[in-house]
Each structure stands twice: as structure tokens, then as C-alpha cells.
Design a protein around this motif. Structure first.
Motif: not given
Ligand SMILES: [Zn+2]
Ligand SMILES: [Zn+2]
Length: 214
Positions: A20-24, A55-56, A107-109, A119-120
Motif C-alpha cells: 500500500i505504501q508503494q502505491q503512491n 506507470r508500470s 498503476v494509474h493515478c 488505481i492498481s
């Protein structure tokens, strides 16, 4: 009860809530100076102005640099949340033009004045959701503010996306997600805010995890 599934077992927890922390939304490769400035009226009740970047995770590359665009709630440019999920995020044949990886690598932000929505997408690994052939999309959430009996945020029951949820304009969905007004914020069954306090999941053969940050 029809249309209700048991929540994912603890076995699934790892794949759902890790990193979760990396979903920044921040990407080290994107310098601060590239952040776009939002005009004073990002939403006019007909449309919403957001910045999108992708990003991928597999390749660690930026596939789409952040760019501003406006999503309309009505008319021919409008897309429903259901169609956005099924035809866009969960498109099995999708290959990214930048990294050539499938949807689940990304992952889209979506960034807005009132926060960002990450959104991952990933593959469902330990279980299959029924109704895949009929195009059923399931939804559930995990509250990040409730006590964690087994160290994971507790999950609600999975329910099939209702016609109303399916038909909601994706732009409107973003507006509701970003809204800080009490009237617009949905309350989760535990009493916390669905948009602010919960990880939201949409499952098909892929899993989409939505996390809002303020
Ligand atoms: Zn890509
Ligand atoms: Zn809660």
C-alpha cells in the motif's frame, strides 16, 4: 443471499493489501517541476478536470506522464464506471503502448485538487470470482481505520456491482471520490468514510484496488 459472496479469506490478504505504501502517485522519475497547475475551477458539475499518470510496476517505468484532461459526466463522451472497468482496466487484450505489458502491470493515478486516487490492477491469484463469463464485476472494501484483528484491514462481503453503480458516469465517480463534502461522501458499513478511509476493490478476472489520498 444472492449476489453476496464471502469476503476474501486471509490467504488472499497478502496479495490484496501488500505494498500500500508503494502505491503512491509520486514517481521518482517525474521531477516536481512537471506537476501541473490546476485552473481555479476544476469541476463545473458537468465535468471534472483531473491529471492522469500511469506507470508500470513490473518495469518500473513511467508509461504516461501526468497530463490534464476533462471527463464529462453526460453526453457521448461520458463513460460509465462499469464500462471503464470492463473495457479499459480489465481489458484482457490490452498491451501498453509504452511498456508493452498487460493491464495488471500498471498503476494509474488520478490527481485532483482534493487529493489523488490510485488505481492498481493485478491478477486475482488465489481465487476466482463467479460470473466472469457474464461480465459480472464484484466490489468490496477494506476499512483502514477499523481495528485489524488479523493485522489486515477487515474486508466487507463481496457484492455484484449493481446496475446503478455500473451505470454511474466515471467522471461523476471521480468527483464523488474526491469530494470532501459530507453530503457526497458515502459511509461504509462500519461508519467510516468509504472514499476517505477505505481501500475499494473491484474484481473481475483482474483486481482493481482504489486508494484515495488527501
Ligand atoms: Zn505501460
Ligand atoms: Zn471502519
Amino acid at each position: 443471499m444472492k449476489g453476496v459472496e464471502k469476503a476474501p479469506t486471509s490467504r488472499d490478504n497478502g496479495s490484496e493489501v501488500t505494498a500500500i505504501q508503494q502505491q503512491n502517485c509520486e514517481t521518482p522519475k517525474e521531477p516536481q517541476s512537471q506537476k501541473e497547475e490546476f485552473p481555479p475551477a476544476p469541476s463545473d458539475h458537468q465535468s471534472i478536470l483531473v491529471s492522469l499518470s500511469s506507470r508500470s510496476v513490473w518495469k518500473g517505468t513511467v508509461c504516461e506522464r501526468s497530463h490534464l484532461f476533462r471527463i464529462k459526466y453526460y453526453g457521448s463522451f461520458n463513460k460509465s464506471l462499469g464500462l471503464f472497468l470492463r473495457d479499459h482496466l480489465f481489458d484482457q487484450g490490452y498491451r501498453c503502448r509504452s511498456c508493452e505489458m498487460p493491464s495488471e502491470a500498471h498503476v494509474h493515478c488520478y490527481t485532483h485538487r482534493q487529493g489523488s486516487l490510485t488505481i492498481s490492477v493485478k491478477k486475482l491469484q488465489d481465487y476466482l470470482l463467479p460470473g466472469e463469463k457474464e461480465g459480472k464485476i464484484w466490489m468490496w472494501h477494506r476499512c483502514l481505520r477499523c481495528p485489524r484483528p488479523d493485522s489486515f484491514p477487515p474486508a466487507t462481503l463481496r457484492v455484484v456491482m449493481s446496475d446503478a453503480a455500473w451505470g454511474l458516469s466515471f467522471g461523476k465517480f471521480l468527483e464523488l471520490s474526491f469530494s470532501n463534502h459530507a453530503a457526497a461522501s458515502r459511509v461504509a458499513c462500519c461508519g467510516h468514510s468509504l472514499h476517505r478511509d477505505c481501500l475499494r476493490f473491484y474484481g473481475y478476472f483482474l483486481l482493481a484496488k482504489l486508494l484515495k489520498r488527501v
